[in-house]
Design an enzyme around this catalytic site. Structure first.
Site, PDB file in Angstrom:
ATOM      1  CG  ASP A 184      33.467  44.529  27.566  1.00 12.25           C
ATOM      2  OD1 ASP A 184      33.217  43.852  26.492  1.00 12.25           O
ATOM      3  OD2 ASP A 184      32.762  45.121  27.984  1.00 12.25           O
ATOM      4  CG  ASP A 235      33.248  50.829  30.992  1.00  6.84           C
ATOM      5  OD1 ASP A 235      34.449  50.808  31.461  1.00  6.84           O
ATOM      6  OD2 ASP A 235      32.682  49.939  30.604  1.00  6.84           O
ATOM      7  CG  ASP A 261      29.511  47.134  29.975  1.00  8.22           C
ATOM      8  OD1 ASP A 261      30.192  47.496  30.577  1.00  8.22           O
ATOM      9  OD2 ASP A 261      29.407  45.689  29.966  1.00  8.22           O
TER      10      ASP A 261
HETATM   11  P1  ATP Z   1      33.862  42.433  31.576  1.00  8.99           P
HETATM   12  O1  ATP Z   1      34.604  43.378  32.028  1.00  8.99           O
HETATM   13  O2  ATP Z   1      34.398  41.384  30.383  1.00  8.99           O
HETATM   14  O3  ATP Z   1      32.597  42.678  31.147  1.00  8.99           O
HETATM   15  P2  ATP Z   1      32.978  40.914  33.696  1.00  8.99           P
HETATM   16  O4  ATP Z   1      31.688  41.438  33.820  1.00  8.99           O
HETATM   17  O5  ATP Z   1      33.299  39.629  34.193  1.00  8.99           O
HETATM   18  O6  ATP Z   1      34.006  41.210  32.502  1.00  8.99           O
HETATM   19  P3  ATP Z   1      32.931  42.602  35.988  1.00  8.99           P
HETATM   20  O7  ATP Z   1      31.515  42.835  36.024  1.00  8.99           O
HETATM   21  O8  ATP Z   1      33.741  43.770  36.672  1.00  8.99           O
HETATM   22  O9  ATP Z   1      33.497  42.158  35.087  1.00  8.99           O
HETATM   23  O10 ATP Z   1      33.190  41.292  37.188  1.00  8.99           O
HETATM   24  C1  ATP Z   1      34.499  41.064  37.800  1.00  8.99           C
HETATM   25  C2  ATP Z   1      34.177  39.975  38.844  1.00  8.99           C
HETATM   26  O11 ATP Z   1      33.169  40.455  39.928  1.00  8.99           O
HETATM   27  C3  ATP Z   1      33.617  38.774  38.339  1.00  8.99           C
HETATM   28  O12 ATP Z   1      34.641  37.915  38.006  1.00  8.99           O
HETATM   29  C4  ATP Z   1      32.686  38.159  39.483  1.00  8.99           C
HETATM   30  O13 ATP Z   1      33.698  37.535  40.608  1.00  8.99           O
HETATM   31  C5  ATP Z   1      32.353  39.175  40.210  1.00  8.99           C
HETATM   32  N1  ATP Z   1      31.007  39.777  39.735  1.00  8.99           N
HETATM   33  C6  ATP Z   1      30.221  39.686  38.501  1.00  8.99           C
HETATM   34  N2  ATP Z   1      29.228  40.085  38.676  1.00  8.99           N
HETATM   35  C7  ATP Z   1      28.705  40.217  40.079  1.00  8.99           C
HETATM   36  C8  ATP Z   1      27.554  40.355  40.577  1.00  8.99           C
HETATM   37  N3  ATP Z   1      26.412  40.728  40.080  1.00  8.99           N
HETATM   38  N4  ATP Z   1      27.726  40.220  41.954  1.00  8.99           N
HETATM   39  C9  ATP Z   1      28.703  39.987  42.670  1.00  8.99           C
HETATM   40  N5  ATP Z   1      29.892  39.757  42.174  1.00  8.99           N
HETATM   41  C10 ATP Z   1      29.770  39.851  40.793  1.00  8.99           C
END
Ligand code: ATP
Length: 947
Positions: A354, A667, A663
């Protein structure tokens, strides 16, 4: 009755239903004697731990030390030796018990030394594995003394307040006293495949296990929401404990390599025993056996040959090498849970990672905010609230725009579970870095205090990667206690739920043009590698205190933020190292495709021209299209966790060995399906850690590469000591076999000795002890001679002892035997070359030559193709081991006491030189062989794999 049982009875009496599901919250709390505000006192918890015992499922008894010692003597070959000692003693006694029974004593000492060595190796390996298990042990969050603590799950006690959130593995049975949209996967316990919603309401006493919705049970996992439960049962008293049969104490299944090596050992063992029988029979036929002690000696030679030639030290050395390897990996932050993963790691051909936190630093800073009236930047970096809003480089003064920016950041801070503020004069932030970044940005504008004072949270649904949204319900205490739903989330998802926009203090309908404009603004931020997030709200007409999805519709859009999360410096190198090592890197992220694509390009994960595949694309693909996309694309964005599972399956179906990071709780299936599931040590949920084979203590992508490098390095080391032990053993077998067959030619039979053997039993056992131990272990930790990351990954199906190694082993064994027998003949009367020495002198020379030849062989074995002189001095341990072996051999040859014990005699300097010169032929022939292999690659069809 023990004190523990008494306490159990007492608790059972206060909780007749055995867990309190049919009692009120207050009733359970008082029965468990715990204050819901502060939890147990630390002292009380330790006392309860003593009273109730650790929160563990009981494992079967550990093997006692005496049994481990005994096990060392259970090897059939060692048993054979013990019988031989007995026969030797008997023969000595029958012949009048004259003098000291040296032979029996020497063999006995060697057997004991061997057993001691085996025990030491075993305990070393066990200690390393146990240390790893402690590192990978699960943890739980509890409230004690009014503070949140992370404790090992084994230390959770009845009465503890368990703080539960998404991704936690429930470690004890607990009666819930708080639940916010808590859902629990209970399949391991009840077989129910869908997550169960949990509340705190009291239930009837006849409620069946699967319907006890106010309880959480050990062995289950929190899939969403948060909650607090008071622990009622731990360890074997939990529902899981009741159904669990005794667990076997981590008897790790053998790794494929261990199985292959066991098989090699067995095959060789049988072959050698056949040879030993043939050799013994030949000796009896060719010698003039005149006494019982001669017969005993022949039997001993046969037995010793079998013992020496079977590489029984192999499994022990292998276990130690693997264990030391995983320890080294742990020192470098890669905690491998199973030894077998070490081998798989070395063969990894695709690493799926990720983005956030693994390839990037997870240090988020809000850089830009776009609202209806414009777009501004925010200065400063990190989590300190030092910075300000700027427009075109100047401090932002436009009151309308400033107000909009405050609302975006204020809304983002309300729908937020992170915390920030001052504690003991120090600024602190806690929680999800994305959320913390918004709090920090709001603090930079100095708006946090007023917002916090004004609104009161009534309910919240935390962010999940599936929904990509987070919402809270807030009561506005300055506006007639009006209720609002405030939502933040991925802009593309959130915009779909917005019907209006707030612009300069007025709510206006969102036109399609305006939507496109907002989308373009977000895309611009994303293409600059910013992580984007939108914020919206809606006043609620009816006072509502619980979020449900219908409230997240018809929202009023406030604006979007762009958050920078810089790539990790070391990730770039790690990605190129992976590519050089023939390993594909694939980024799979929930983030925006443009953000993902930009970061992927910055890191070199994908070539600049390659497009990004999105979760929506995956949904629309046919299976063949999907397979093709996985084959040709390296960046997958806006994906849901279930897509990871499909990607793993597709990669594996293509014959890849796949490492996959993860994580979240969702997953877990992908982590299990991957050949190497990799969990995050810092940000990972307990559930993901349980499902993984490896945990990254620093969440860093580069650590995966370090682990791969170590895995490949361990593999080369294993090849080294295999090459060494097998060829050395082959040398002993050939020496004995051809020495006995050719006894007449060499003159052993006529030299005045009793039986016609080139070496005595004690010699063979001594060589075995010297060479199987120290040099083999030193080779097992030999640093790789060539760059292990410059070669393609090894296929899992490749045999470790390939044809090239087999031929090498036979060649070295033959040279070794020739040198040994030549030393014998060149020292002793009779035979092909005439010399003046007696049979004792001849055997001493042969014995010494074989020992020195094996020491030369240790250096040769460091590489299959590279010269032994390359990096000659890098392995100090090997030099130490060789020096020690040589010193011991000198002692055996020169000291009168050992001369008697081993039936040896001092050698002259020219004789020592002769032995060394003959022994060096092993090195010389091997160098020539390697030169031919290096210069003439067509000797073998395939290029040399990692070794
Ligand atoms: P990875 O999968 O690489 O860890 P990531 O953490 O960006 O990536 P997600 O956590 O699924 O993936 O986040 C996807 C999207 O959701 C982000 O691009 C953001 O727009 C939104 N997002 C992330 N964290 C939050 C949050 N705490 N509250 C609201 N929206 C969020």
């Amino acid at each position: 009755m023990s004190q523990r049982d008494e306490v159990k009875m007492a608790v059972a009496a206060t909780l007749p239903s055995e867990s309190g599901f049919d009692r009120s919250v207050s009733n359970v709390l008082s029965a468990m004697e715990v204050d819901p505000e502060t939890g147990l006192a630390e002292g009380d918890a330790s006392e309860r731990l003593v009273r109730f015992g650790p929160n563990e499922l009981e494992a079967s008894e550990a093997e006692p030390a005496w049994r481990k010692v005994l096990a060392q003597f259970q090897d059939p070959l060692v048993l054979l030796l013990l019988v031989a000692i007995a026969i030797s003693l008997l023969a000595w006694a029958l012949e009048g018990a004259d003098g000291t029974p040296f032979e029996a004593i020497v063999i006995a000492v060697i057997v004991v030394l061997n057993a001691g060595l085996g025990l030491w190796q075993e305990s070393r390996a066990e200690a390393a594995v146990a240390a790893l298990q402690r590192m990978a042990a699960p943890h739980a969050h509890v409230l004690r003394d009014g503070q949140r603590h992370e404790v090992p799950s084994s230390e959770v006690v009845p009465g503890d307040l368990l703080l539960l959130s998404e991704g936690d593995a429930v470690c004890a049975d607990a009666r819930l006293i708080e639940s916010t949209s808590l859902r629990v996967a209970e399949a391991p316990l009840t077989g129910e495949s869908q997550p169960v919603s949990k509340t705190i309401a009291q239930l009837g006493s006849a409620t069946a296990l699967g319907d006890r919705t106010n309880m959480v049970f050990s062995g289950t996992a929190i899939t969403s929401g948060t909650g607090v439960g008071v622990v009622t049962r731990t360890g074997m008293d939990s529902e899981l404990g009741r159904i669990a049969t005794l667990l076997d104490r981590t008897e790790d299944a053998k790794t494929p390599l261990q199985t292959e090596i066991d098989l090699v050992g067995k095959v060789l063992g049988i072959a050698v025993i056949v040879i030993a029988v043939v050799v013994s029979a030949t000796i009896i036929l060719t010698s003039e056996i005149s006494s019982g002690s001669d017969l005993v000696e022949v039997l001993l030679v046969g037995v010793s040959l079998a013992v020496a030639a079977v590489p029984e030290g192999l499994p022990a050395v292998l276990a130690v090498v693997l264990a030391l390897g995983v320890q080294r990996m742990a020192d470098k932050n890669a905690i491998v849970k199973k030894l077998s993963s070490v081998e798989t790691l070395g063969s990894a051909s695709v690493i799926c990672s990720d983005k956030t936190g693994t390839l990037t630093r997870n240090e988020m800073t809000v850089r830009s905010v776009i609202s209806a009236s414009g777009s501004i930047d925010i200065s400063g970096s990190g989590y300190l609230p030092d910075g300000e809003a700027t427009l075109d480089g100047e401090r932002l003064t436009d009151a309308v725009l400033l107000e909009e920016v405050r609302m975006v950041l204020g809304g983002g801070s309300l729908a937020n579970n992170a915390h920030s503020g001052e504690r003991d004069g120090e600024w602190f932030v806690e929680g999800d870095p994305t959320e913390a970044a918004i709090l920090v940005a709001e603090a930079k504008l100095g708006a946090a205090g007023a917002r916090a004072a004004r609104f009161e949270r009534l309910d919240a649904v935390p962010f999940t990667s599936e929904r990509k949204l987070m919402s809270s319900i807030e009561q506005d205490n300055e506006d007639h206690a009006r209720h609002y739903v405030v939502t933040k989330g991925a802009p593309d998802v959130l915009l779909g739920r917005c019907t209006h926009e707030r612009s300069a203090g007025v709510v206006v309908a969102l036109s399609n043009d305006r939507r496109a404009q907002i989308g373009a603004g977000v895309d611009l931020m994303a293409s600059n590698a910013l992580r984007t997030l939108a914020v919206a709200y809606r006043p609620l007409d009816d006072p509502t205190t619980a979020v449900d999805e219908t409230l997240e519709d018809g929202l009023i859009y406030l604006g979007s933020v762009g958050i920078i999360d810089p790539p990790r410096d070391e990730a770039r190198n790690a990605v190129s190292e992976a590519h050089a090592a023939g390993i594909r890197t694939v980024m799979i992220t929930g983030d925006h495709p443009l953000t993902a694509g930009t970061i992927a390009k910055q890191l070199g994960v994908a070539p600049p021209e390659q497009s990004v595949v999105t979760g929506t694309d995956i949904e629309s693909f046919t299976e063949p299209e999907f397979r093709e996309a996985v084959r040709t694309h390296s960046v997958f964005a806006r994906v849901a966790p279930e897509h990871k599972l499909r990607i793993v399956a597709a990669l594996k179906a293509d014959g890849n060995v796949v490492a996959m990071t993860g994580d979240g709780v969702n997953d877990a299936p992908a982590l299990k399906a991957a050949d190497i599931g990799v969990a995050m040590g810092i940000t990972g949920t307990e559930v993901s850690k349980e499902a993984a084979n490896m945990i990254l203590a620093d969440d860093n992508f580069a650590t995966i590469l370090t682990a791969v490098r170590e895995g490949r390095g361990i593999f080369t080391s294993i090849r080294k000591f295999l090459r060494y032990l097998l060829s050395s053993n082959m040398g002993e077998v050939f020496t004995m076999f051809f020495g006995v067959i050719g006894a007449g030619l060499l003159g052993i039979d006529t030299a005045g000795g009793t039986i016609a053997v080139p070496l005595l039993a004690t010699h063979i056992l001594w060589i075995n002890l010297l060479t199987d131990a120290a040099p083999a272990l030193a080779l097992g930790v030999d640093p790789p001679m060539e760059d292990v990351m410059a070669q393609p990954p090894r296929r899992l199906t490749d045999r470790i002892i390939d044809r090239e190694m087999q031929l090498g082993v036979v060649l070295t064994g033959a040279v070794m035997a020739t040198a040994t027998l030549a030393a014998l003949d060149l020292t002793m009367t009779g035979g092909i070359f005439e010399a003046s020495g007696g049979v004792v002198e001849g055997r001493t020379a042969a014995f010494t030559t074989l020992v020195i030849a094996q020491l030369f062989n240790a250096f040769s074995s460091r590489s299959g193709r590279n010269s032994a002189f390359r990096h000659l001095f890098t392995n100090k341990l090997l030099w130490g081991a060789v020096a020690l072996s040589l010193l011991l051999q000198v002692a055996v040859v020169t000291t009168p006491f050992l001369n008697t014990a081993f039936d040896t005699t001092p050698l002259s300097v020219p004789q020592w030189l002769l032995c060394t010169a003959l022994a060096s032929s092993v090195l010389i022939v091997d160098e020539v062989k390697k030169l031919i292999l290096r210069t003439n690659t067509s000797v073998l069809a395939s290029p040399e794999p990692v070794r």
